[in-house]
Design an enzyme around this catalytic site. Sequence first.
Site, mmCIF file in Angstrom:
data_model
loop_
_atom_site.group_PDB
_atom_site.id
_atom_site.type_symbol
_atom_site.label_atom_id
_atom_site.label_comp_id
_atom_site.label_asym_id
_atom_site.label_seq_id
_atom_site.Cartn_x
_atom_site.Cartn_y
_atom_site.Cartn_z
ATOM 1 N N ASP A 1 -11.214 -1.300 11.756
ATOM 2 C CA ASP A 1 -10.184 -0.923 12.731
ATOM 3 C C ASP A 1 -10.848 -1.034 14.086
ATOM 4 O O ASP A 1 -11.742 -0.250 14.403
ATOM 5 C CB ASP A 1 -9.703 0.510 12.461
ATOM 6 C CG ASP A 1 -8.550 0.908 13.365
ATOM 7 O OD1 ASP A 1 -8.526 0.465 14.534
ATOM 8 O OD2 ASP A 1 -7.673 1.664 12.914
ATOM 9 N N LYS B 1 0.755 5.185 0.846
ATOM 10 C CA LYS B 1 0.036 6.341 1.375
ATOM 11 C C LYS B 1 0.272 7.506 0.430
ATOM 12 O O LYS B 1 1.397 8.003 0.295
ATOM 13 C CB LYS B 1 0.560 6.680 2.770
ATOM 14 C CG LYS B 1 -0.009 7.950 3.368
ATOM 15 C CD LYS B 1 -1.501 7.854 3.622
ATOM 16 C CE LYS B 1 -1.760 7.169 4.939
ATOM 17 N NZ LYS B 1 -3.233 7.015 5.178
ATOM 18 N N HIS C 1 -7.450 -1.369 8.632
ATOM 19 C CA HIS C 1 -6.728 -0.104 8.712
ATOM 20 C C HIS C 1 -5.723 -0.126 9.865
ATOM 21 O O HIS C 1 -5.863 -0.886 10.801
ATOM 22 C CB HIS C 1 -7.778 1.003 8.935
ATOM 23 C CG HIS C 1 -7.213 2.334 9.330
ATOM 24 N ND1 HIS C 1 -7.199 2.788 10.637
ATOM 25 C CD2 HIS C 1 -6.669 3.310 8.580
ATOM 26 C CE1 HIS C 1 -6.670 4.003 10.666
ATOM 27 N NE2 HIS C 1 -6.336 4.343 9.447
ATOM 28 N N LYS D 1 0.846 -1.190 0.000
ATOM 29 C CA LYS D 1 0.000 0.000 0.000
ATOM 30 C C LYS D 1 0.878 1.234 0.000
ATOM 31 O O LYS D 1 1.849 1.304 0.761
ATOM 32 C CB LYS D 1 -0.888 0.009 1.248
ATOM 33 C CG LYS D 1 -1.546 1.363 1.526
ATOM 34 C CD LYS D 1 -2.532 1.302 2.668
ATOM 35 C CE LYS D 1 -2.954 2.701 3.081
ATOM 36 N NZ LYS D 1 -4.117 2.675 3.995
ATOM 37 N N ASN E 1 -6.066 9.599 0.839
ATOM 38 C CA ASN E 1 -6.737 10.182 2.012
ATOM 39 C C ASN E 1 -7.711 11.293 1.648
ATOM 40 O O ASN E 1 -7.782 12.339 2.310
ATOM 41 C CB ASN E 1 -5.711 10.701 3.035
ATOM 42 C CG ASN E 1 -5.299 9.625 4.033
ATOM 43 O OD1 ASN E 1 -4.109 9.432 4.281
ATOM 44 N ND2 ASN E 1 -6.248 8.902 4.594
ATOM 45 N N GLU F 1 -8.114 3.493 -2.366
ATOM 46 C CA GLU F 1 -8.602 3.815 -1.027
ATOM 47 C C GLU F 1 -8.851 5.306 -0.876
ATOM 48 O O GLU F 1 -7.926 6.112 -0.984
ATOM 49 C CB GLU F 1 -7.574 3.322 0.001
ATOM 50 C CG GLU F 1 -8.016 3.525 1.435
ATOM 51 C CD GLU F 1 -6.993 3.044 2.450
ATOM 52 O OE1 GLU F 1 -6.186 2.156 2.123
ATOM 53 O OE2 GLU F 1 -6.995 3.585 3.567
ATOM 54 N N ASN G 1 -11.533 3.930 4.796
ATOM 55 C CA ASN G 1 -11.595 4.044 6.243
ATOM 56 C C ASN G 1 -11.930 5.478 6.612
ATOM 57 O O ASN G 1 -11.710 5.910 7.727
ATOM 58 C CB ASN G 1 -10.275 3.649 6.908
ATOM 59 C CG ASN G 1 -9.229 4.707 6.733
ATOM 60 O OD1 ASN G 1 -8.905 5.038 5.596
ATOM 61 N ND2 ASN G 1 -8.690 5.263 7.808
ATOM 62 N N ASN H 1 -2.993 2.611 12.273
ATOM 63 C CA ASN H 1 -2.190 3.789 12.597
ATOM 64 C C ASN H 1 -0.833 3.310 13.100
ATOM 65 O O ASN H 1 -0.631 2.113 13.304
ATOM 66 C CB ASN H 1 -2.857 4.614 13.696
ATOM 67 C CG ASN H 1 -4.062 5.390 13.211
ATOM 68 O OD1 ASN H 1 -5.186 5.190 13.665
ATOM 69 N ND2 ASN H 1 -3.842 6.285 12.263
#
Lengths: 428, 428
Positions: free
Chosen positions: B299, B198, B326, B196, B229, B252, B275, B328
């Site tokens: 999550d 970001k 998901h 993945k 995002n 995503e 998410n 963090n």
Amino acid sequence: MKITEMHVTPIAISDPPLLNAAGLHAPYALRTIVEIVADNGIYGLGEVPGSAATTAALEAAGEVVIGQDPFQLNAINAAIQQRLGPDGAANRDQTPWNPRRLTHIFSAVEVACFDLMGKAVGRPVCDLLGGRVRDRVPFSAYLFYKFKGAGGALGFGTDPNATGWAAARQKAALDPDGIVAEAQAMCDAFGFKSIKLKGGAMPPDEEADAILAMYEAFGPGTPLRLDPNAIWSMETAVRIGKRLEGVLEYYEDPVRGQEAMAEVGKAVTIPRATNMCTTSFDDIPGSVRLHSEDIILSDHHFWGGLRASIELARICRTFGRGLSMHSNSHAGISLAAMAHLAAATPNLTYACDTHYPWQSEEVIQGGRMQFDDGAIVVSGEPGLGIELDRQALAQLHEQYKACGLTARNDEVEMQKVQPGWQFMATRW
Amino acid sequence: MKITEMHVTPIAISDPPLLNAAGLHAPYALRTIVEIVADNGIYGLGEVPGSAATTAALEAAGEVVIGQDPFQLNAINAAIQQRLGPDGAANRDQTPWNPRRLTHIFSAVEVACFDLMGKAVGRPVCDLLGGRVRDRVPFSAYLFYKFKGAGGALGFGTDPNATGWAAARQKAALDPDGIVAEAQAMCDAFGFKSIKLKGGAMPPDEEADAILAMYEAFGPGTPLRLDPNAIWSMETAVRIGKRLEGVLEYYEDPVRGQEAMAEVGKAVTIPRATNMCTTSFDDIPGSVRLHSEDIILSDHHFWGGLRASIELARICRTFGRGLSMHSNSHAGISLAAMAHLAAATPNLTYACDTHYPWQSEEVIQGGRMQFDDGAIVVSGEPGLGIELDRQALAQLHEQYKACGLTARNDEVEMQKVQPGWQFMATRW
């Protein structure tokens, strides 16, 4: 911990001549009892609606359940699915009480595993489902139109020495006065605070009259429900619904199918409940799309067990559905499982259905479970909090073999009383 | 069994200067560790994204958790809700990583209770969630655009003696070649089979170029994901989506909100994941109505714990949603909980996200958990299968106090590098 034995025992329990949209209850209700034994000697119990097909499927499932760890519910489900094949149209017959084979069979095994797990760790089953949100699970009086009689070999047999509810439940109830009398006797005996009438047996206006007579007799503080089992036309459902607005707590399956149920919702303001148009997770998207009901009547026997029922409860919260609980004729293992499930379900806010007062026999030690002011007090004992009465089980299994029934068929039973009687999907 | 103590410890763990749509990771990621101790001396652990507000809320929750039985999760949830107030708009800030207070706080307590329950009954947590459907939980390489540096006091600090991944993760990655090198180093070190990126940090076509460069480098057998995002315009999301059709496993949150995500789905054939637009049960009806995504990234920290995540999994099965996970920045308690949850979730069929390779510190005994060929091998030990390293916890708590951070703020951090930089809900 490994499962070393699984015993599948079909039983027949006496059932009175209760009327419903599908016909007449036979003198015996069939149940299948599952006992799972682990290598540490602990056993767990499950119970489902019975038939020869259910017994055969459970026996096949037993072949792959043996050797499993009872905590591995996902693996057990997968093994049973591999053995029996997945649910689907081919594995679903057309009766509402015996829908999806894998789901149904797994529910019996899962409850027995939960009983076993609870006993193994010293915890009541509700504690393995997130813990109790209530110590008492209220049930509803479940009224039927009925012929005179109280079950047994003929179905119409009565016991002249019976007293209390045992005497009252022998009586016929074929009109509003009979229904009110039945309601009063049942509520007096068990303390129920909600009342459901199984409809679909009499002309619709007579059933509405019975509801209105109960409203008169019990007052607005007693929630009333009517369940015609989807046998009414749209016109009838709307017309009777209008008569009962402001009177019914909920209107259960007046018509057949999600589309028709949605139409009723546009015309009648009473909350609509179902255990017929939305009966599996596969039905949920249609329910959401159409808003086919306001309240879903869960049933762990048909939704795939206790965990699946908790998941259904989340779906109900998510989509603004109320949640109540459906019942068939059953013994104490199912009643205990229903009580533990209800105890652990935050949004199960309606009194649950139960046929239990109509039956008189039991397979658990200590005999019949007792209602305390209309509720089952949730056991704090490990597992389901019950033990098997093996002598009673053997007797009820003999009764199963002797009675000759291999599947529920209310139409055939009704034909014994009214030759030529036929089920109609829409009667009125 | 009664809970007699609940300890809430905010910690700071070193985090590299990772770039994302909201700005730049601070030198430390904040987590809050929850330890619940029962009257039999057994303890359980939980971990959630940290902030001063989270610590305060958990401390308040602790007042009502003490005295409870850890099996009574429903009662504990109700008590915390009574103490903190229900979730709702007033209790929700606008960041995606700290959404609903009650849900978030309960998730930490619930995981600790599961750890405690598992230890008490001698069972791994996954066995209390229905049992394992897999023994190995695959995770995904989680790539970031980043500045040079590897966390610590300055964020940009590097260790000239580092080797292997510790050396590779210090390097800058600001273009496709840098991303491919990062991916290769991370996959070599951990064995990840999915990747993945970001996004939302660089101009969109550069990020698409990076994905295409990885497709070239790893071949079509390596699933690739891109997560901007929600910082892209519809035009950008559709244009870049078209460039990446046939290349991405899933897309995503290219755009913000369920309506916009649904629009992307009409124009781009790549499965969409989220998410950000569907992050709570309250969002599910909108998700179903709009078909805002094809895959939900669960999550447990944000959906309300392990049981709620299992319930979300049922909703995903019911409505034909895929399910991924998901992450963090986190330590080993969260990783263990994620692994147990994934092990017990039949339809969690995607490799899960994890930031774990980016962090270097740990609060569990034995140090960092190890990936085996890209997967966490699910522990068969009781509870989560981990023990607290109290000395490490104390050190990381001191680091929390020393670092001065009280909440995650990637915008402020970015402004230290690029004065005046501001978050934009739609940047490109």
